[in-house]
Design a protein around this motif. Structure first.
Motif, PDB file in Angstrom:
ATOM      1  N   VAL A   1      69.110  35.574   6.987  1.00  0.00           N
ATOM      2  CA  VAL A   1      67.884  36.306   7.417  1.00  0.00           C
ATOM      3  C   VAL A   1      66.932  36.172   6.070  1.00  0.00           C
ATOM      4  O   VAL A   1      67.428  36.504   4.931  1.00  0.00           O
ATOM      5  N   PRO A   2      65.638  35.836   6.210  1.00  0.00           N
ATOM      6  CA  PRO A   2      64.918  35.517   4.900  1.00  0.00           C
ATOM      7  C   PRO A   2      64.115  36.684   4.548  1.00  0.00           C
ATOM      8  O   PRO A   2      63.295  36.561   3.521  1.00  0.00           O
ATOM      9  N   PHE A   3      64.269  37.760   4.820  1.00  0.00           N
ATOM     10  CA  PHE A   3      63.658  39.117   4.402  1.00  0.00           C
ATOM     11  C   PHE A   3      64.685  40.118   4.228  1.00  0.00           C
ATOM     12  O   PHE A   3      65.767  40.015   4.806  1.00  0.00           O
TER      13      PHE A   3
ATOM     14  N   VAL B   1      55.888  38.158   7.263  1.00  0.00           N
ATOM     15  CA  VAL B   1      56.972  37.215   6.487  1.00  0.00           C
ATOM     16  C   VAL B   1      56.897  35.851   6.665  1.00  0.00           C
ATOM     17  O   VAL B   1      57.138  34.954   5.849  1.00  0.00           O
ATOM     18  N   ALA B   2      56.191  35.254   7.945  1.00  0.00           N
ATOM     19  CA  ALA B   2      56.358  33.951   8.050  1.00  0.00           C
ATOM     20  C   ALA B   2      55.158  33.300   7.146  1.00  0.00           C
ATOM     21  O   ALA B   2      55.316  32.188   6.693  1.00  0.00           O
TER      22      ALA B   2
ATOM     23  N   LEU C   1      60.536  37.041  14.313  1.00  0.00           N
ATOM     24  CA  LEU C   1      60.418  35.977  13.118  1.00  0.00           C
ATOM     25  C   LEU C   1      60.816  34.582  13.850  1.00  0.00           C
ATOM     26  O   LEU C   1      60.298  33.445  13.613  1.00  0.00           O
ATOM     27  N   ARG C   2      62.042  34.528  14.498  1.00  0.00           N
ATOM     28  CA  ARG C   2      62.244  33.502  15.278  1.00  0.00           C
ATOM     29  C   ARG C   2      61.475  33.108  16.206  1.00  0.00           C
ATOM     30  O   ARG C   2      61.180  31.636  16.461  1.00  0.00           O
TER      31      ARG C   2
ATOM     32  N   LEU D   1      58.863  25.230   7.945  1.00  0.00           N
ATOM     33  CA  LEU D   1      57.840  26.342   8.017  1.00  0.00           C
ATOM     34  C   LEU D   1      56.714  26.009   6.774  1.00  0.00           C
ATOM     35  O   LEU D   1      55.521  26.284   7.166  1.00  0.00           O
ATOM     36  N   ARG D   2      57.384  25.512   5.711  1.00  0.00           N
ATOM     37  CA  ARG D   2      56.460  25.280   4.604  1.00  0.00           C
ATOM     38  C   ARG D   2      55.301  24.080   4.655  1.00  0.00           C
ATOM     39  O   ARG D   2      54.818  23.916   3.910  1.00  0.00           O
TER      40      ARG D   2
END
Length: 397
Positions: free
Chosen positions: A81-83, A308-309, A348-349, A363-364
């Protein structure tokens, strides 16, 4: 949260029951003051820089929710998970209870967690359990936390105290200046950070505490060779306001809102990243240390999975969340926090699916419109926002 010497205080019967400001003398209740005042700020939370950013919508995502892979490689470890639960508290009996609940929630949800400043326990061993409870309740990735006013040996003690996987060094000059009992001499901070880097054997993150980072600050930290930089911008907990409320005359009210926002700080980080890549490509004599690219972490005013995104799309490798998760714990208890973190993972997903982004690198590449005050400030700094609005859909590193 930053910490100065204090004494152990009686624990409340429930994590949500924070002592009022009047229950203990100010010198004894600073850590509980921080929690109480930070929670009150969250309840009054409004707009911030994330509201100046929008994704450009595409009606054909061309993927399913189950196609999303949210993992990130962070500080030598793979996170699913990125957070994560960012640095908050510790240093009193009641905040130790909060730390235990935060860690248990992080363990249940499989997310990383960071300790609040461990200075109190370094000066008073009786307060050590308010921090060791973190490792007692989670087997996951755990950050230790000190400021640059400790010695390198003390920094190593903080890491060992909680068997940490990494160390955050918080830089909080703006908070210290307004804090009644705060530091007034910051001349040795850079030298201390370098000494800590040479002493500890875990990755080091230098982080702000809600005042953001300019390009000059990011350049200076990157040149030290740290593993990551947490830009921690304006928009969430305002420690100038908190410390001003703790002053007898509250005479620093005019300084509320000091610093750079989280979004502007992320834009600054990208500019520095590009500069350093250009220096590496254009200078045959550049040393490897001079072009080391630290990972970027975003925190400060992260309120929703959409925030977050946005942070991830602006270049953050991971996103730290403090105020929202603390408020959820105080209001709804540990089970409520677990439910909230799980909701954030699912949402988020879903957002990544809507954007057609199967991975964080994808996403970037999604187009972003940066407007409002953040857009105007970025333009004054010479940052090209058209580049973000017209990014390629090709994956990048």
């Amino acid at each position: 949260m930053s910490s100065k010497p204090n004494h152990e205080e009686p624990a409340p019967s429930q994590p949500a029951a924070m002592p009022s400001k009047q229950t203990l003398p100010r010198r004894h209740s600073r850590k509980d003051d921080h929690v109480r005042l930070a929670n009150a700020q969250h309840e009054a939370e409004g707009c911030n820089s994330f509201d100046d950013v929008r994704f450009v919508h595409n009606s054909f995502p061309d993927m399913a929710v189950h196609d999303v892979d949210m993992h990130v490689d962070m500080l030598g470890s793979q996170w699913d998970v990125p957070f994560y639960v960012n640095a908050m508290t510790g240093g009193s009996a009641s905040t130790g209870v909060l730390n235990g609940a935060l860690a248990q929630a992080a363990e249940s949800c499989g997310v990383a967690i960071a300790s609040g400043s461990q200075h109190a326990a370094l000066r008073d061993r009786a307060l050590t359990p308010t921090f060791t409870t973190l490792r007692e309740h989670t087997h996951g990735f755990l950050f230790a936390n000190v400021g640059p006013s400790v010695t390198a040996s003390q920094a190593r003690q903080a890491v060992d105290m909680i068997a940490a996987n990494a160390l955050q060094i918080h830089v909080n000059a703006a908070q210290e200046i307004v804090m009644p009992e705060g530091d007034r001499d910051f001349s040795a901070w850079k030298a201390t950070i370098r000494e800590i880097l040479e002493t500890v054997d875990v990755p080091v993150v230098v982080k702000e505490v809600g005042f953001g980072m300019s390009q000059a600050t990011i350049r200076a930290i990157a040149a030290m060779g740290v593993a990551a930089i947490d830009v921690s911008g304006r928009g969430g907990t305002d420690f100038i306001t908190i410390e001003n409320q703790r002053r007898n005359r509250s005479e620093y009210g005019y300084m509320a809102g000091w610093g750079e926002s989280t979004v502007l700080s992320l834009l600054n980080a990208v500019e520095v990243h590009h500069e350093r890549l250009a220096d590496r490509d254009g200078s045959s004599h550049a040393s490897s240390d001079s072009v080391l690219q630290p990972q970027i972490v975003a925190s400060g005013g992260v309120r929703t999975p959409l925030d977050v995104a946005i942070a991830l799309s602006l270049g953050a490798q991971a996103v730290g969340v403090s105020g929202h998760f603390l408020h959820t714990l105080i209001k709804s208890g540990e089970s409520g926090l677990v439910e909230e973190i799980e909701r954030w993972k699912q949402q988020l997903r879903s957002i990544m699916t809507l954007l057609g982004a199967r991975t964080i690198p994808e996403l970037r590449t999604r187009n972003l419109l940066v407007t409002g005050q953040t857009g105007r400030e970025a333009e004054l700094l010479g940052i090209s926002l058209k580049d973000y609005a017209n990014r390629s859909v090709q994956s990048v590193d």
